[in-house]
Design a protein around this motif. Sequence first.
Motif, PDB file in Angstrom:
ATOM      1  N   GLU A 187       1.015  -1.640   0.464  1.00 41.50           N
ATOM      2  CA  GLU A 187       0.337   0.190   0.183  1.00 41.50           C
ATOM      3  C   GLU A 187       0.702   1.062  -0.028  1.00 41.50           C
ATOM      4  O   GLU A 187       0.848   2.208  -0.603  1.00 41.50           O
ATOM      5  CB  GLU A 187      -0.964  -0.149   1.608  1.00 41.50           C
ATOM      6  N   GLU A 188       2.318   1.875   0.731  1.00 42.75           N
ATOM      7  CA  GLU A 188       2.544   2.697   0.561  1.00 42.75           C
ATOM      8  C   GLU A 188       3.489   2.638  -0.734  1.00 42.75           C
ATOM      9  O   GLU A 188       3.803   3.556  -0.795  1.00 42.75           O
ATOM     10  CB  GLU A 188       3.983   2.710   1.977  1.00 42.75           C
ATOM     11  N   ALA A 189       4.213   1.423  -1.436  1.00 38.36           N
ATOM     12  CA  ALA A 189       4.498   1.994  -2.335  1.00 38.36           C
ATOM     13  C   ALA A 189       3.796   1.768  -3.407  1.00 38.36           C
ATOM     14  O   ALA A 189       3.753   2.973  -4.339  1.00 38.36           O
ATOM     15  CB  ALA A 189       5.520   0.633  -3.186  1.00 38.36           C
ATOM     16  N   ARG A 190       2.295   1.335  -3.286  1.00 30.36           N
ATOM     17  CA  ARG A 190       1.802   2.231  -4.668  1.00 30.36           C
ATOM     18  C   ARG A 190       1.251   4.244  -4.259  1.00 30.36           C
ATOM     19  O   ARG A 190       0.593   4.285  -5.184  1.00 30.36           O
ATOM     20  CB  ARG A 190       0.556   1.226  -3.671  1.00 30.36           C
ATOM     21  N   LYS A 191       0.831   4.304  -2.965  1.00 33.81           N
ATOM     22  CA  LYS A 191       0.858   5.009  -2.438  1.00 33.81           C
ATOM     23  C   LYS A 191       1.874   6.137  -3.435  1.00 33.81           C
ATOM     24  O   LYS A 191       1.563   7.277  -4.058  1.00 33.81           O
ATOM     25  CB  LYS A 191       0.492   5.720  -1.368  1.00 33.81           C
ATOM     26  N   CYS A 192       3.276   5.882  -2.917  1.00 35.26           N
ATOM     27  CA  CYS A 192       4.148   6.860  -3.898  1.00 35.26           C
ATOM     28  C   CYS A 192       4.324   6.842  -5.678  1.00 35.26           C
ATOM     29  O   CYS A 192       3.947   8.038  -5.864  1.00 35.26           O
ATOM     30  CB  CYS A 192       5.557   6.366  -3.283  1.00 35.26           C
ATOM     31  N   LEU A 193       3.745   5.188  -5.589  1.00 38.27           N
ATOM     32  CA  LEU A 193       3.706   5.815  -7.390  1.00 38.27           C
ATOM     33  C   LEU A 193       2.149   6.482  -7.520  1.00 38.27           C
ATOM     34  O   LEU A 193       2.843   7.222  -9.336  1.00 38.27           O
ATOM     35  CB  LEU A 193       3.251   4.360  -7.534  1.00 38.27           C
TER      36      LEU A 193
END
Length: 204
Positions: A187-193
Amino acid sequence: DARSALRDAKAMLRSNKRESNLLGLEHLCFITDASKTKPSVSSVVARTILLGLDGDDTREEILAMIERDVYSSMDTDDIALMNHLDLLRQLSLTILANALSCCSADADFNSKVEDQSWFKEYLLPNLLDEIKRAGSNSCNALQAAICLRSLVGTNDAVKRYLIEQGLIEPLRQTNAFGMLSNKLLEEEARKCLVILDEPLDLAD
């Protein structure tokens, strides 16, 4: 209250006892978390650490516990020592994630980030390194992703710099890894992307 709490934590960090070092970091985790202490305290502590206000050098001590090169000459066969260093690194990343989350909505803080060479020269490279190591330590990668989301979500200069440094591909790999083993990391990686895919403010 904030200065007293920070002073107590620094005293423990500078102790020659491992247990005191851990307690100092745990104390900093607590006082930088706005959900566990007074928001006014966490805000002051977070700004003091991240901006090095009044000559405070806590951020240098925290960064030293994250940088892997610092420990490269140590005995890697000492399992207890390596586990201790891994815990120090995880707690240090948590402190930075807490602190950056506290300051992410602070316009004054965000305006100062660009003028702080410490972020580009020291913090961001270490965060990027943790993202690349997500396969070996997803907990550290998660805290690094939280840090990065706070930074890229509020500062186009940092966002541009991280794109230039090639953050997007490691984040994609981390997102894919998270889908298989760590939902929070995914989820955090997706939000960054998602943030990195937004148009940059070219006037910035």
